[in-house]
Each structure stands twice: as structure tokens, then as C-alpha cells.
Design an enzyme around this catalytic site. Structure first.
Site, PDB file in Angstrom:
ATOM      1  N   GLU A  18       0.842  -1.200   0.000  1.00 21.79           N
ATOM      2  CA  GLU A  18       0.000   0.000   0.000  1.00 21.79           C
ATOM      3  C   GLU A  18       0.877   1.250   0.000  1.00 21.79           C
ATOM      4  O   GLU A  18       1.891   1.286   0.680  1.00 21.79           O
ATOM      5  CB  GLU A  18      -0.866  -0.005   1.268  1.00 21.79           C
ATOM      6  CG  GLU A  18      -1.725   1.231   1.444  1.00 21.79           C
ATOM      7  CD  GLU A  18      -2.349   1.318   2.837  1.00 21.79           C
ATOM      8  OE1 GLU A  18      -3.325   0.596   3.109  1.00 21.79           O
ATOM      9  OE2 GLU A  18      -1.853   2.125   3.649  1.00 21.79           O
ATOM     10  N   HIS A  94      -8.586   3.170  -2.475  1.00 23.35           N
ATOM     11  CA  HIS A  94      -9.438   3.089  -1.290  1.00 23.35           C
ATOM     12  C   HIS A  94     -10.546   4.120  -1.475  1.00 23.35           C
ATOM     13  O   HIS A  94     -10.290   5.243  -1.917  1.00 23.35           O
ATOM     14  CB  HIS A  94      -8.628   3.391  -0.028  1.00 23.35           C
ATOM     15  CG  HIS A  94      -7.590   2.346   0.252  1.00 23.35           C
ATOM     16  ND1 HIS A  94      -6.881   2.289   1.431  1.00 23.35           N
ATOM     17  CD2 HIS A  94      -7.153   1.304  -0.499  1.00 23.35           C
ATOM     18  CE1 HIS A  94      -6.041   1.266   1.381  1.00 23.35           C
ATOM     19  NE2 HIS A  94      -6.186   0.653   0.216  1.00 23.35           N
ATOM     20  N   HIS A 182     -11.804  -3.303  15.918  1.00 23.57           N
ATOM     21  CA  HIS A 182     -11.802  -1.868  15.596  1.00 23.57           C
ATOM     22  C   HIS A 182     -11.945  -1.093  16.901  1.00 23.57           C
ATOM     23  O   HIS A 182     -12.683  -1.503  17.797  1.00 23.57           O
ATOM     24  CB  HIS A 182     -12.964  -1.560  14.648  1.00 23.57           C
ATOM     25  CG  HIS A 182     -13.001  -0.120  14.232  1.00 23.57           C
ATOM     26  ND1 HIS A 182     -13.861   0.794  14.794  1.00 23.57           N
ATOM     27  CD2 HIS A 182     -12.256   0.577  13.336  1.00 23.57           C
ATOM     28  CE1 HIS A 182     -13.649   1.988  14.246  1.00 23.57           C
ATOM     29  NE2 HIS A 182     -12.686   1.883  13.361  1.00 23.57           N
TER      30      HIS A 182
HETATM   31  P1  FAD Z   1     -16.873   0.012   9.431  1.00 23.12           P
HETATM   32  O1  FAD Z   1     -16.734  -1.363   8.862  1.00 23.12           O
HETATM   33  O2  FAD Z   1     -17.972   0.849   8.957  1.00 23.12           O
HETATM   34  O3  FAD Z   1     -16.777  -0.082  10.980  1.00 23.12           O
HETATM   35  C1  FAD Z   1     -16.583   1.075  11.787  1.00 23.12           C
HETATM   36  C2  FAD Z   1     -17.046   0.777  13.198  1.00 23.12           C
HETATM   37  O4  FAD Z   1     -18.469   0.714  13.226  1.00 23.12           O
HETATM   38  C3  FAD Z   1     -16.553  -0.562  13.765  1.00 23.12           C
HETATM   39  O5  FAD Z   1     -16.350  -0.383  15.143  1.00 23.12           O
HETATM   40  C4  FAD Z   1     -17.744  -1.496  13.526  1.00 23.12           C
HETATM   41  O6  FAD Z   1     -17.776  -2.563  14.455  1.00 23.12           O
HETATM   42  C5  FAD Z   1     -18.916  -0.559  13.719  1.00 23.12           C
HETATM   43  N1  FAD Z   1     -20.092  -0.881  12.923  1.00 23.12           N
HETATM   44  C6  FAD Z   1     -20.130  -1.288  11.645  1.00 23.12           C
HETATM   45  N2  FAD Z   1     -21.404  -1.436  11.242  1.00 23.12           N
HETATM   46  C7  FAD Z   1     -22.184  -1.105  12.297  1.00 23.12           C
HETATM   47  C8  FAD Z   1     -23.596  -1.048  12.521  1.00 23.12           C
HETATM   48  N3  FAD Z   1     -24.461  -1.367  11.564  1.00 23.12           N
HETATM   49  N4  FAD Z   1     -24.039  -0.662  13.757  1.00 23.12           N
HETATM   50  C9  FAD Z   1     -23.179  -0.323  14.738  1.00 23.12           C
HETATM   51  N5  FAD Z   1     -21.835  -0.368  14.584  1.00 23.12           N
HETATM   52  C10 FAD Z   1     -21.343  -0.745  13.377  1.00 23.12           C
HETATM   53  N6  FAD Z   1      -8.964   5.272   6.283  1.00 23.12           N
HETATM   54  C11 FAD Z   1      -8.954   6.271   5.366  1.00 23.12           C
HETATM   55  O7  FAD Z   1      -9.449   7.366   5.648  1.00 23.12           O
HETATM   56  N7  FAD Z   1      -8.384   6.100   4.136  1.00 23.12           N
HETATM   57  C12 FAD Z   1      -7.838   4.930   3.760  1.00 23.12           C
HETATM   58  O8  FAD Z   1      -7.325   4.812   2.638  1.00 23.12           O
HETATM   59  C13 FAD Z   1      -7.836   3.848   4.689  1.00 23.12           C
HETATM   60  N8  FAD Z   1      -7.325   2.629   4.362  1.00 23.12           N
HETATM   61  C14 FAD Z   1      -7.414   1.583   5.243  1.00 23.12           C
HETATM   62  C15 FAD Z   1      -6.977   0.310   4.857  1.00 23.12           C
HETATM   63  C16 FAD Z   1      -7.048  -0.768   5.739  1.00 23.12           C
HETATM   64  C17 FAD Z   1      -6.584  -2.135   5.294  1.00 23.12           C
HETATM   65  C18 FAD Z   1      -7.572  -0.572   7.046  1.00 23.12           C
HETATM   66  C19 FAD Z   1      -7.627  -1.712   8.019  1.00 23.12           C
HETATM   67  C20 FAD Z   1      -8.021   0.687   7.440  1.00 23.12           C
HETATM   68  C21 FAD Z   1      -7.957   1.757   6.545  1.00 23.12           C
HETATM   69  N9  FAD Z   1      -8.434   3.035   6.887  1.00 23.12           N
HETATM   70  C22 FAD Z   1      -8.433   4.063   5.967  1.00 23.12           C
HETATM   71  C23 FAD Z   1      -8.944   3.294   8.244  1.00 23.12           C
HETATM   72  C24 FAD Z   1     -10.462   3.070   8.364  1.00 23.12           C
HETATM   73  O9  FAD Z   1     -11.143   4.021   7.581  1.00 23.12           O
HETATM   74  C25 FAD Z   1     -10.810   3.226   9.842  1.00 23.12           C
HETATM   75  O10 FAD Z   1     -10.296   2.159  10.583  1.00 23.12           O
HETATM   76  C26 FAD Z   1     -12.272   3.465  10.157  1.00 23.12           C
HETATM   77  O11 FAD Z   1     -12.357   3.933  11.496  1.00 23.12           O
HETATM   78  C27 FAD Z   1     -13.149   2.229  10.049  1.00 23.12           C
HETATM   79  O12 FAD Z   1     -13.317   1.859   8.748  1.00 23.12           O
HETATM   80  P2  FAD Z   1     -14.117   0.496   8.378  1.00 23.12           P
HETATM   81  O13 FAD Z   1     -14.277   0.479   6.931  1.00 23.12           O
HETATM   82  O14 FAD Z   1     -13.495  -0.654   9.050  1.00 23.12           O
HETATM   83  O15 FAD Z   1     -15.528   0.862   9.074  1.00 23.12           O
END
Ligand code: FAD
Length: 316
Positions: A18, A94, A182
């Protein structure tokens, strides 16, 4: 080509990495300097992060402050195009929920399809610095699962304007997974439930947050399989190379360093000492993950290639 096809067609563990877009005003050449040394390990794809806007306050004089929105690292889509053109590999942009409404998302996906992008890593994004909790844009998605749902619908030809027959997109969608949960999740099981929602919404592969204890990755994979998540789970690795990393990485990424590693790091006096320990640890981690059949070893380079190259040279 889709990540899932690369994995299906591979006889052994693949190498990928990445990068992050350069700060605004910096050229792309430095980025290439970080990518060039890693191309010998034949990455089938390179991920490019997305960075949303931040708000700063500019002093206008007379005691007035003006709130200004700035993007410090724009260029994700352009960099993907440049990488695909220069290196003839797939680039994975992303795409995040934060800062986008549904139409912005749809338009971004249309651009990416025209560019020939086959894979998207779909994420929620972190709260911006001025927010304590993540706040979606007006009319935007709250969770990555909703974004994944929108992409899946476009893959069926269902755009926001559902009246017409639209050309289906054909994106392979990835989602983020957290072996140490998370940071906002109430517990690992609730996080796992939401991870399953992402897969049910259409995610076909998972890339994990970085971790330093392989046992946590293997447990995570087992738990995923138990709850019915059967897509490839790609481990994310980040070499520790500076004294600053030893506090920054746990704080920023909400991860633990195992005691054996932290004991060794505590003995280090200089960045060079840390680098030696970090690279040795990275090599051991990578070797074990490879020997136990991880589909891909995905490295977070933060645009620095030398430590990743040392690890990859020892393993691939
Ligand atoms: P989600 O999957 O939406 O989860 C977020 C939180 O909400 C979790 O605690 C989950 O348990 C909870 N949740 C999910 N659905 C629900 C629901 N229906 N009800 C209640 N709670 C719920 N960030 C950037 O800004 N740019 C990037 O390019 C970037 N790249 C990344 C690449 C990787 C491989 C990883 C691991 C992270 C990356 N991040 C990036 C960081 C990421 O955006 C953050 O970790 C963010 O806080 C969570 O993203 P997510 O897609 O996992 O969120």
C-alpha cells in the site's frame, strides 16, 4: 484483474503493498522511487489510500478566523491511473464514506470504471480531527457495509437513478478487518458481526489492520470462518523501523505489540537498533504467515521501501 482471481490462480503466497498519495505540492517521482525497488517481488496489485479533507482555521486579522477545508493528500485516482500505466499492475483505490454523499460515490465509481480499475477497498474512514466521532456527510453512508452495498448494486446495474437500465460495473470489493478489533467496537464479537455484514453486502476479500502477533491473525481467521466469513483474509504488515513507531503505531492504529517484541524494543537506544529488531520480527512474521498459507502478504509501506524490501527479500 480481480484480487480474488489473483489469489485463485496463485500457487503460493503473493506480495502486495500500500502507498499513500504525496502531500499536496509534492511530485509523483518520490512515490515511484518507493515503488520501483518493490516491483521485483511481482505485486499483482498496489493499494492507494484515500485521504479526506481536514478543516483548518486561517487567521484573517481583526480577530477573525476563517474555517477552510483542505485536502493534504489529494490524487488517489490519478495515482492509480499512473501506476497502472507505468507498472502494468492493478491499482486498488481506497474509497471511503466520509466526505461523500451517495451521488459523489456513484460518480467516483463511474470514473474508476472508465479508468479500468477492477478492485476497490471500501472503508468508512476515520473521524476527521475536528470530530470526536465519525459523522457522515449529509446524505452519505454511516458504515462501510452501506458503501459496499451501493457498489454491489452498481455491479447489478442498479444506480441511484433506478428508472433506467444502466451498464453494470464489475468491481471486486474489499473490506477492512481488525484482528485486535476496531477501536470503536464494543467487543470483538460485535465487530465480527459487522464484518460479516460487509461480506454479506458484497465484500469479496478482507485486508487486515497491521498486527505484530501472528496468533491474533490466525485466531481472527478462525473466528471469521466460524461466523461464516469465507472470503480470503489478507494480512497487513508494517515494519517497525524507528523509535517513534514504538509509541505511534499502538496509539494511532489501536494495536498491541507482543511482549517478546516490546522487551526487545525497550533495549533499543537508536533508530538503527529499532530497525534491526523490527526487520527481524517482520521476517519471522512473514515467514510464518507464508508457511501457513496466507493468500497475500500486504505491506503498509508509508512510501518507504527499504525495510519492506529487506523483509520481502528474505521471504519471497
Ligand atoms: P466500518 O466497517 O464501517 O466499521 C466502523 C465501526 O463501526 C466498527 O467499530 C464497527 O464494528 C462498527 N459498525 C459497523 N457497522 C455497524 C452497525 N451497523 N451498527 C453499529 N456499529 C457498526 N482510512 C482512510 O481514511 N483512508 C484509507 O485509505 C484507509 N485505508 C485503510 C486500509 C485498511 C486495510 C484498514 C484496516 C483501514 C484503513 N483506513 C483508511 C482506516 C479506516 O477508515 C478506519 O479504521 C475506520 O475507522 C473504520 O473503517 P471500516 O471500513 O473498518 O468501518
Amino acid at each position: 484483474m480481480k484480487v480474488t482471481d489473483y489469489i485463485k490462480n496463485a500457487n503460493e503466497t503473493l506480495f502486495s503493498f500500500e502507498i499513500i498519495p504525496p502531500l499536496k505540492g509534492k511530485g509523483i517521482e518520490n512515490l515511484y522511487e518507493g515503488i520501483d525497488p518493490l516491483m521485483e517481488f511481482n505485486p499483482p496489485f498496489i493499494n492507494v489510500t484515500y485521504h479526506r479533507e481536514e478543516f483548518i482555521y486561517k487567521n484573517m486579522g481583526d480577530g477573525l478566523l476563517k474555517k477552510i477545508s483542505i485536502k493534504k493528500r489529494p490524487g488517489t485516482v490519478g495515482i492509480c491511473a499512473a501506476i497502472m500505466h507505468k507498472y502494468k499492475v492493478d491499482a486498488i483505490p481506497h474509497l471511503i464514506c466520509g466526505g461523500f454523499n451517495l451521488e459523489d460515490t456513484e460518480n467516483a465509481l463511474i470514473d474508476l470504471q472508465f479508468l479500468g480499475v477492477d478492485n476497490i477497498l471500501a472503508l468508512r474512514g476515520d473521524p476527521i480531527k475536528s470530530e470526536s466521532v465519525f459523522t457522515p456527510s449529509s446524505g452519505g453512508h454511516h458504515y462501510a457495509s452501506e458503501l459496499i452495498g451501493q457498489i454491489s448494486k452498481m455491479n447489478e446495474g442498479k444506480y441511484l437513478d433506478d428508472e433506467r437500465q444502466n451498464a453494470p460495473t464489475n468491481f471486486c470489493i474489499g473490506a477492512a478487518g481488525y484482528p485486535e478489533k476496531h477501536f470503536e467496537a464494543m467487543n470483538l464479537n460485535s465487530d465480527m458481526k459487522h464484518l460479516k455484514e460487509k461480506v454479506d453486502a458484497g465484500a469479496e476479500f478482507i485486508v487486515t489492520q497491521m498486527f505484530y502477533d501472528n496468533a491474533k491473525y490466525f485466531d481472527f481467521v478462525d473466528k471469521c470462518r466460524t461466523v461464516g466469513i469465507d472470503v480470503p483474509i489478507i494480512p497487513g504488515l508494517k515494519p517497525i523501523t524507528t523509535l517513534k513507531h514504538t509509541t505511534f503505531l499502538p496509539k494511532f492504529f489501536h494495536i498491541d505489540l507482543p511482549e517478546t517484541l516490546s522487551n526487545e524494543l525497550e533495549k533499543c537506544k537508536t533508530n538503527a537498533d529499532v530497525r534491526k529488531v523490527g526487520i527481524e520480527w517482520g521476517i519471522e512474521q512473514a515467514k510464518e504467515l507464508k508457511s501457513k498459507g496466507a493468500p497475500v502478504l500486504h505491506f503498509y509501506t508509508m512510501n518507504k521501501s527499504t525495510a519492506v524490501k529487506e523483509i520481502a527479500s528474505a521471504v519471497f
